[in-house]
Design a protein around this motif. Structure first.
Motif, PDB file in Angstrom:
ATOM      1  N   ALA A 162       0.874  -1.278  -0.101  1.00 48.37           N
ATOM      2  CA  ALA A 162      -0.120   0.085   0.066  1.00 48.37           C
ATOM      3  C   ALA A 162       0.899   1.498  -0.047  1.00 48.37           C
ATOM      4  O   ALA A 162       2.029   1.058   0.596  1.00 48.37           O
ATOM      5  N   ALA A 163       0.430   2.095  -0.709  1.00 55.07           N
ATOM      6  CA  ALA A 163       1.071   3.527  -0.670  1.00 55.07           C
ATOM      7  C   ALA A 163       0.423   4.879  -0.567  1.00 55.07           C
ATOM      8  O   ALA A 163      -0.986   4.400  -0.935  1.00 55.07           O
ATOM      9  N   VAL A 164       0.883   5.796  -0.047  1.00 56.36           N
ATOM     10  CA  VAL A 164       0.378   7.068  -0.244  1.00 56.36           C
ATOM     11  C   VAL A 164       1.149   8.334  -0.669  1.00 56.36           C
ATOM     12  O   VAL A 164       2.343   8.202  -0.422  1.00 56.36           O
ATOM     13  N   VAL A 165       0.628   8.962  -1.612  1.00 56.84           N
ATOM     14  CA  VAL A 165       1.326  10.062  -1.894  1.00 56.84           C
ATOM     15  C   VAL A 165       0.552  11.431  -1.844  1.00 56.84           C
ATOM     16  O   VAL A 165      -0.526  11.549  -2.289  1.00 56.84           O
ATOM     17  N   GLN A 166       0.952  12.241  -0.683  1.00 55.88           N
ATOM     18  CA  GLN A 166       0.270  13.243  -0.279  1.00 55.88           C
ATOM     19  C   GLN A 166       0.184  14.262  -1.557  1.00 55.88           C
ATOM     20  O   GLN A 166       1.165  14.744  -2.075  1.00 55.88           O
ATOM     21  N   SER A 167      -1.058  14.984  -1.812  1.00 56.81           N
ATOM     22  CA  SER A 167      -1.328  15.878  -2.573  1.00 56.81           C
ATOM     23  C   SER A 167      -1.235  15.147  -4.169  1.00 56.81           C
ATOM     24  O   SER A 167      -0.712  15.804  -5.141  1.00 56.81           O
ATOM     25  N   GLY A 168      -1.194  13.784  -4.271  1.00 62.41           N
ATOM     26  CA  GLY A 168      -1.050  13.173  -5.282  1.00 62.41           C
ATOM     27  C   GLY A 168      -2.290  12.964  -6.444  1.00 62.41           C
ATOM     28  O   GLY A 168      -2.106  12.393  -7.499  1.00 62.41           O
ATOM     29  N   GLY A 169      -3.316  13.298  -6.087  1.00 57.68           N
ATOM     30  CA  GLY A 169      -4.539  13.225  -6.682  1.00 57.68           C
ATOM     31  C   GLY A 169      -5.292  11.943  -6.779  1.00 57.68           C
ATOM     32  O   GLY A 169      -5.146  11.237  -5.655  1.00 57.68           O
ATOM     33  N   HIS A 170      -5.682  11.365  -7.858  1.00 57.13           N
ATOM     34  CA  HIS A 170      -6.444  10.074  -7.837  1.00 57.13           C
ATOM     35  C   HIS A 170      -5.603   9.007  -7.489  1.00 57.13           C
ATOM     36  O   HIS A 170      -4.234   8.836  -8.032  1.00 57.13           O
TER      37      HIS A 170
END
Length: 547
Positions: free
Chosen positions: A522-530
């Protein structure tokens, strides 16, 4: 004096190299020019200046502060800051605790109110000596009450990685040295795997003394929170390392390091579903925070995995059961929308899951009535282990699905409201679905220190199978939001996308979780959009490195 000359100061211990700023005499004077009395105080004046410091004041204040610091006169240097009480202990500790015996401080040209400088120092401890160099900067501001030009005190002036409450020390390392290896015996080091720097420091502090090694000598930052690991800045003498086997996989870790390089403010975790073994942890963040393990963020629609489990187990729907997906739905007077207000014709839950229809995961839950605010948390805790105490071997966040009421209940079903997760938590959710039962994530085997592991009930076989099928459909069908990112991933695969809105943030956080064979990530990219646009490619790259 010529610019660039080096002048020995009081005691002959420290040296100040003046370059870039044309300094004159090295007397320790009050910021703001003439009138100093040599002790860091300023002669009485009836005028209190206002407005930003002038270029002359910036130059003079920086010169005086660096000169006093270089001379080892911490009290005088502290008087030239806007926080004498906070500055003096760190400046004093530079010699007494960090054991810096020589230092050459070279200022560069001022950029506005900021003055960059480099430090070339010598650290000596119990007969061991080593050079140490780094760069930092200071900012000159106007004192609020005195009107004097002063150094705006921040611990980072002494060293850019120092934070509030932290100290700079040289001595025996806080734990015996370790040689951390992955599950195949490959040595793990912070040079090859930068994201593992804080992880390896934590493992050394927690397990070093029991791994058969001996401590070295180092200059390090010790944080205010004693539970957190220190940060090694300089190694004066290597200790004898003891070997510590971790669950990490060097191949998967290398892929994770490469994957997060693609997007700033990104974090990813990979877990082996069959065992709960953490196989990769990687972050690419300006603040160096380990958000992969410790992040507390709304997970958006990736939480629909748990919501779908709750719907199925409470008899409110099934993978092939028909659900409505209108563009909006109301819950206690609050209207919830689908992305760009899309709608779908009535169809199976798996299609709504694949298309990430918000309204389809809110409407079916209304019949729960009084249980609506507690059912999701119970599902998360009892079957996915979320909110319990996870002793992974390093600090980690365990996920939070608190009881809710009103519109926050509806928001929680789509991963908003009070729901907080880390990539570790969502990777574990996916691993639980793939395995059919929760296995507590861990980076060091349980038998190393006999620590207790969290447990949860196995998902009913029918529920687990439906969740896997819905995730597979999301990763492979033409309509699945996870299909583009997962196109290059082989094996038995599944996915779920998520976009989480954050107050005051114009672009949503991008979330993605998926599995391939016996690897979940699992990953998160802050302010990454969709979810599929940023976090999706990160997860896919990690999964491709798996079995």
């Amino acid at each position: 004096m010529r610019s660039g000359a080096k002048i020995a100061l009081v005691g002959g211990v420290f040296v100040l190299a003046a370059g870039g700023i044309g300094y004159g005499a090295y007397s320790v004077v009050g910021g703001g020019g003439s009138g100093g009395d040599g002790t860091g105080t300023r002669a009485a004046s009836t005028e209190v200046r206002t407005g930003p410091p002038t270029g002359e004041e910036i130059e003079e204040t920086a010169k005086s502060f660096l000169s006093a610091w270089a001379a080892g006169d911490a009290a005088a240097a502290a008087l030239l800051t806007n926080d004498e009480t906070g500055a003096e202990p760190l400046l004093t500790g530079y010699a007494e605790e960090a054991h810096v015996t020589e230092a050459v401080i070279t200022p560069g040209p001022a950029v506005g109110a900021k003055v960059p400088f480099t430090v070339k120092a010598t650290v000596s401890y119990e007969g061991t000596t080593k050079p140490w160099s780094y760069a930092s900067e200071l900012t000159v501001v106007r004192g609020l009450t005195t009107g004097r030009a002063l150094v705006d005190w921040q611990p980072a002036v002494v060293h850019p990685r120092l934070t509030e409450g932290a100290t700079l020390r040289t001595g025996a390392s806080s734990g015996a040295a370790i040689e951390a290896v992955d599950r195949h015996g490959t040595v793990l080091d912070k040079e090859t795997y930068p994201s593992l720097g804080p992880v390896l420091d934590t493992l050394r502090k927690k397990y070093g003394d029991g791994a058969g090694g001996s401590p070295g000598i180092e200059t390090r930052i010790e944080p205010a929170d004693e539970q957190l690991p220190g940060t090694t800045l300089l190694t004066l003498a290597e200790g004898k390392p003891g070997k510590l086997r971790t669950t990490l996989d060097a191949t998967v870790q290398a892929a994770a390091e490469k994957a997060v390089e693609r997007f700033g403010e990104s974090s990813v975790v990979a877990i082996q579903p069959s065992t709960g073994a953490i196989q990769a942890i990687a972050n690419n963040r300006r603040d160096a925070f380990d958000a992969a393990m410790l992040g507390r963020l709304a997970p958006g629609s990736t939480m629909k995995i748990v919501t779908a489990a709750m719907i199925i187990q409470n008899g409110l729907g099934s993978m092939d059961g028909t659900v409505e997906c209108p563009s909006t739905v109301s819950w206690e007077g609050v209207t919830f929308h689908n992305l760009e207000d899309f709608s779908l014709a009535d169809g199976p839950l798996r299609e709504a899951f694949a298309r990430s229809c918000n309204t389809a995961f809110i409407k079916p839950v209304k019949p729960l009535g009084d249980r609506a605010g507690t059912a999701l948390g119970q599902e998360a805790r009892d079957y996915f282990g979320l909110g319990q105490t996870w002793q992974t071997g390093i600090p980690s966040f365990d996920g939070s699905v608190p009881e809710s009421s009103g519109a926050e209940t509806a928001a929680s079903y789509i991963g908003q409201g009070k729901i907080l997760m880390s990539p570790l938590n969502m990777a574990s959710v996916t691993a639980t679905v793939k395995n059919g039962a929760f296995e507590q994530p861990h980076i060091v085997a349980r038998d190393v220190d006999d620590r207790p592991f969290a447990t949860a009930r196995a998902l009913p076989a029918g529920t687990a199978q439906q969740l896997r099928e819905m995730m597979r459909y999301t990763a492979t069908s033409a309509s699945g939001t996870g299909a583009p990112a997962m196109a290059t991933v082989g094996g038995d695969k599944g996915a779920k996308t998520g976009s989480a809105e954050v107050d005051g943030q114009p672009t949503s956080n991008s979330w993605f979780t998926g599995f391939s064979n016996d690897l979940a990530a699992a990953a998160v990219v802050q302010s990454g959009g969709h979810g599929g646009d940023a976090a999706g490619p990160v997860v896919a790259q990690v999964l491709r490195a798996g079995p």
